[in-house]
Design an enzyme around this catalytic site. Structure first.
Site, mmCIF file in Angstrom:
data_model
loop_
_atom_site.group_PDB
_atom_site.id
_atom_site.type_symbol
_atom_site.label_atom_id
_atom_site.label_comp_id
_atom_site.label_asym_id
_atom_site.label_seq_id
_atom_site.Cartn_x
_atom_site.Cartn_y
_atom_site.Cartn_z
ATOM 1 N N GLU A 184 1.096 -1.443 -0.083
ATOM 2 C CA GLU A 184 -0.179 -0.181 -0.432
ATOM 3 C C GLU A 184 0.770 1.315 -0.095
ATOM 4 O OE1 GLU A 184 -1.382 -1.056 4.075
ATOM 5 O OE2 GLU A 184 -2.123 0.860 3.891
ATOM 6 N N CYS B 188 -3.719 -3.265 3.730
ATOM 7 C CA CYS B 188 -2.630 -4.450 5.103
ATOM 8 C C CYS B 188 -3.154 -5.549 4.403
ATOM 9 C CB CYS B 188 -2.776 -3.904 6.925
ATOM 10 S SG CYS B 188 -2.205 -2.617 6.957
ATOM 11 N N HIS C 77 -3.416 -8.994 12.506
ATOM 12 C CA HIS C 77 -2.467 -7.861 11.796
ATOM 13 C C HIS C 77 -2.150 -7.066 13.046
ATOM 14 C CE1 HIS C 77 -1.321 -4.692 9.842
ATOM 15 N NE2 HIS C 77 -2.850 -3.809 10.154
HETATM 16 N N1 CAA Z 1 1.662 4.226 30.569
HETATM 17 C C1 CAA Z 1 1.104 3.375 29.952
HETATM 18 N N2 CAA Z 1 0.382 2.990 29.373
HETATM 19 C C2 CAA Z 1 0.027 4.285 28.209
HETATM 20 C C3 CAA Z 1 0.583 5.328 28.905
HETATM 21 C C4 CAA Z 1 1.461 5.021 29.834
HETATM 22 N N3 CAA Z 1 2.047 6.254 30.532
HETATM 23 N N4 CAA Z 1 -0.120 6.666 28.436
HETATM 24 C C5 CAA Z 1 -0.960 5.943 27.927
HETATM 25 N N5 CAA Z 1 -0.961 4.535 27.477
HETATM 26 C C6 CAA Z 1 -2.174 3.945 27.043
HETATM 27 C C7 CAA Z 1 -3.601 4.618 26.784
HETATM 28 O O1 CAA Z 1 -4.042 4.441 28.174
HETATM 29 C C8 CAA Z 1 -3.850 3.533 25.571
HETATM 30 O O2 CAA Z 1 -3.989 2.352 25.851
HETATM 31 P P1 CAA Z 1 -5.669 1.827 25.502
HETATM 32 O O3 CAA Z 1 -6.044 1.709 24.001
HETATM 33 O O4 CAA Z 1 -5.973 0.532 25.728
HETATM 34 O O5 CAA Z 1 -6.613 2.286 26.748
HETATM 35 C C9 CAA Z 1 -2.205 3.216 24.466
HETATM 36 O O6 CAA Z 1 -1.738 3.596 25.156
HETATM 37 C C10 CAA Z 1 -2.533 4.211 23.278
HETATM 38 O O7 CAA Z 1 -3.269 5.779 24.172
HETATM 39 P P2 CAA Z 1 -3.964 7.073 22.994
HETATM 40 O O8 CAA Z 1 -4.933 5.982 22.790
HETATM 41 O O9 CAA Z 1 -3.899 7.930 24.038
HETATM 42 O O10 CAA Z 1 -2.547 7.247 22.466
HETATM 43 P P3 CAA Z 1 -3.079 8.187 20.776
HETATM 44 O O11 CAA Z 1 -4.585 8.570 20.202
HETATM 45 O O12 CAA Z 1 -2.037 9.109 20.711
HETATM 46 O O13 CAA Z 1 -2.781 7.212 19.230
HETATM 47 C C11 CAA Z 1 -3.280 5.256 17.633
HETATM 48 C C12 CAA Z 1 -2.929 6.010 19.470
HETATM 49 C C13 CAA Z 1 -4.878 5.639 17.667
HETATM 50 C C14 CAA Z 1 -3.381 3.553 17.972
HETATM 51 C C15 CAA Z 1 -2.186 6.392 16.977
HETATM 52 O O14 CAA Z 1 -0.849 6.001 17.473
HETATM 53 C C16 CAA Z 1 -2.818 5.992 15.593
HETATM 54 O O15 CAA Z 1 -3.477 7.096 14.894
HETATM 55 N N6 CAA Z 1 -1.817 5.268 14.777
HETATM 56 C C17 CAA Z 1 -2.454 4.716 13.399
HETATM 57 C C18 CAA Z 1 -3.944 4.308 13.246
HETATM 58 C C19 CAA Z 1 -3.519 2.382 13.999
HETATM 59 O O16 CAA Z 1 -2.480 1.853 13.882
HETATM 60 N N7 CAA Z 1 -5.018 1.929 14.030
HETATM 61 C C20 CAA Z 1 -4.633 1.009 14.124
HETATM 62 C C21 CAA Z 1 -5.854 -0.359 13.480
HETATM 63 S S1 CAA Z 1 -6.842 0.033 11.427
HETATM 64 C C22 CAA Z 1 -4.808 -1.029 11.110
HETATM 65 O O17 CAA Z 1 -4.955 -2.015 11.884
HETATM 66 C C23 CAA Z 1 -4.914 -0.891 9.401
HETATM 67 C C24 CAA Z 1 -3.324 -0.205 10.063
HETATM 68 O O18 CAA Z 1 -2.312 -0.915 9.463
HETATM 69 C C25 CAA Z 1 -3.515 1.437 9.561
#
Ligand code: CAA
Length: 391
Positions: free
Chosen positions: A83, A115, A237
């Site tokens: 992709e 993916c 995945h």
């Molecule tokens: N210590 C331990 N854990 C902590 C922490 C700390 N100090 N601070 C935060 N966390 C935890 C949070 O509680 C959260 O855990 P849970 O989800 O279990 O509640 C985790 O860390 C992530 O924190 P946030 O949700 O606040 O993180 P974020 O909003 O900044 O970003 C994300 C997370 C949305 C995955 C971001 O990285 C993102 O957009 N990633 C790209 C999209 C993606 O990977 N999506 C996955 C599904 S889509 C897919 O699979 C296709 C693909 O390949 C893209």
């Protein structure tokens, strides 16, 4: 004609980039508590492509050991899933075909559905082998995952390529039984043609992924698939490794299991070692999970593995594979460890410079700096053509 149960993954090899950025460096730059990366998303470092590396050089590096071991005589098809495509028309696989000196009597094609593409490629390959069991198909999944700097997705970047040789009487994993399928038109993650980095609605993408887990499992069950407790491990995945744990918790609760009582770590933990240090390799990610599972010292002979492949947008598939007796003799554990250990560690500034790099679009002669040390490199963009070199 061979039966479906005697077809599957005969060999598997992966390659990753020249460079790596530890999450500690990213956390120090953006002030994030490292616990969020290490525990919250389950990532420790991300592979970063050098200036003279792309999906073609990664793919060639992944496939070269397969060609060295098995030759090219039986491979009449190469399916390249990505992709992070480098051309709107020409398949990246044609460059790989050339770099590996494959014969002209080959069909080469590129597949795309985020993916999920490599799983489509694997299923199509099984169909081709079923039609002519003497043929083998080279399936390559190769991606460089890139999000905006300083965006939430940045911590989930990565890059790798996995090459699978698909054929009859496979030495590693037989692909058995029905598939559970799920397609839904969602905008959770996408990359318009004019953008280098992906756009994503993070929380929506997690929700869409979990709905797809549920949808594929429902269809898998309706198609006569096995019971959940028939599986010894699940390969999900892994956009980030914590996602696999979330997904399995979700599947268990969907099926009415008490998630505290089931050892999720035992079922998922052996699949995450490579993804945790490579990052999201999109099409390659689930197969990197399989590589980690097979390379794990615990014996998996005759055990069933459940695979969940997800591609945003979205298309997903759940299917099963059985690990073949004697598989250990065919593994490339040392080579895989070396691919990860050989990466040079970048500091944040060097990573940022690479991230911001892009080719001019003027059609001029633009040689790339020599940064890679592997067998294949992208030497230049000249007259709008990518020029590759084999060392
Ligand atoms: N210590 C331990 N854990 C902590 C922490 C700390 N100090 N601070 C935060 N966390 C935890 C949070 O509680 C959260 O855990 P849970 O989800 O279990 O509640 C985790 O860390 C992530 O924190 P946030 O949700 O606040 O993180 P974020 O909003 O900044 O970003 C994300 C997370 C949305 C995955 C971001 O990285 C993102 O957009 N990633 C790209 C999209 C993606 O990977 N999506 C996955 C599904 S889509 C897919 O699979 C296709 C693909 O390949 C893209």
């Amino acid at each position: 004609m061979a039966s479906q149960s005697a077809i599957g993954i005969h060999d598997l090899s992966f390659a990753t980039t020249e460079f790596v950025l530890p999450h500690t460096a990213l956390a120090a730059h953006n002030g994030t508590d490292i616990g969020k990366y290490h525990l919250g998303i389950g990532q420790h470092s991300m592979s970063v492509a050098a200036a003279d590396e792309d999906v073609v050089t990664l793919a060639a590096a992944a496939a070269e050991p397969l060609i060295a071991r098995h030759g090219t005589d039986r491979i009449r098809t190469v399916v390249f899933a990505t992709e992070s495509s480098i051309d709107q028309a020409k398949s990246a696989g044609v460059y790989v075909h050339s770099l590996l000196g494959m014969p002209s009597y080959t069909r080469v094609v590129e597949l795309k559905q985020a993916c999920y593409g490599a799983t489509a490629a694997l299923q199509f390959a099984i169909g081709l082998v079923h039609r002519d069991p003497e043929q083998q198909v080279l399936v390559i999944a190769s991606d460089v995952s890139k999000y905006e700097l300083d965006s939430p997705g940045e911590a989930t970047q990565g890059a790798a390529a996995v090459a699978l040789l698909v054929g009859k009487d496979p030495a590693l994993v037989r692909i058995d039984g029905p598939s559970g399928l799920f397609t839904a038109d969602v905008m959770d993650f996408w990359r318009p043609n004019y953008r280098e980095s992906a756009l994503v609605d993070g929380q929506e993408s997690i929700t869409a992924y979990l709905q797809a887990v549920e949808g594929t499992w429902k269809d898998y069950t309706e198609q006569g698939g096995q019971a959940l407790d028939a599986f010894s491990a699940f390969c999900y995945h892994q956009p980030f490794t914590k996602m696999a744990h979330k997904a399995h918790h979700h599947l268990l609760s969907t099926c009415g299991y008490d998630t505290d009582a089931v050892d999720v770590k035992r079922l998922i933990g052996r699949t995450t070692a490579y993804n945790a240090v490579v990052g999201n390799s999109y099409t390659a990610s689930m197969y990197l999970g399989l590589a980690a599972l097979l390379d794990h010292p615990e014996d998996l002979t005759d055990q069933d593995v459940g695979f969940f492949s997800y591609g945003s947008g979205s298309v997903a598939e759940f299917f099963a594979g059985r690990v073949v007796p004697g598989y250990r003799k065919h593994l490339r554990t040392e080579q895989h460890r070396e691919a990860i250990d050989r990466r040079g560690t970048l500091d944040y500034a060097a990573y940022r410079e690479l991230h911001e790099r892009s080719f001019p679009t003027d059609g001029g002669d633009h040689p790339t700096p020599v940064q890679t040390t592997g067998s294949f490199r992208l030497a230049a963009l000249r007259g709008h053509k990518r020029i590759y070199e084999r060392r």
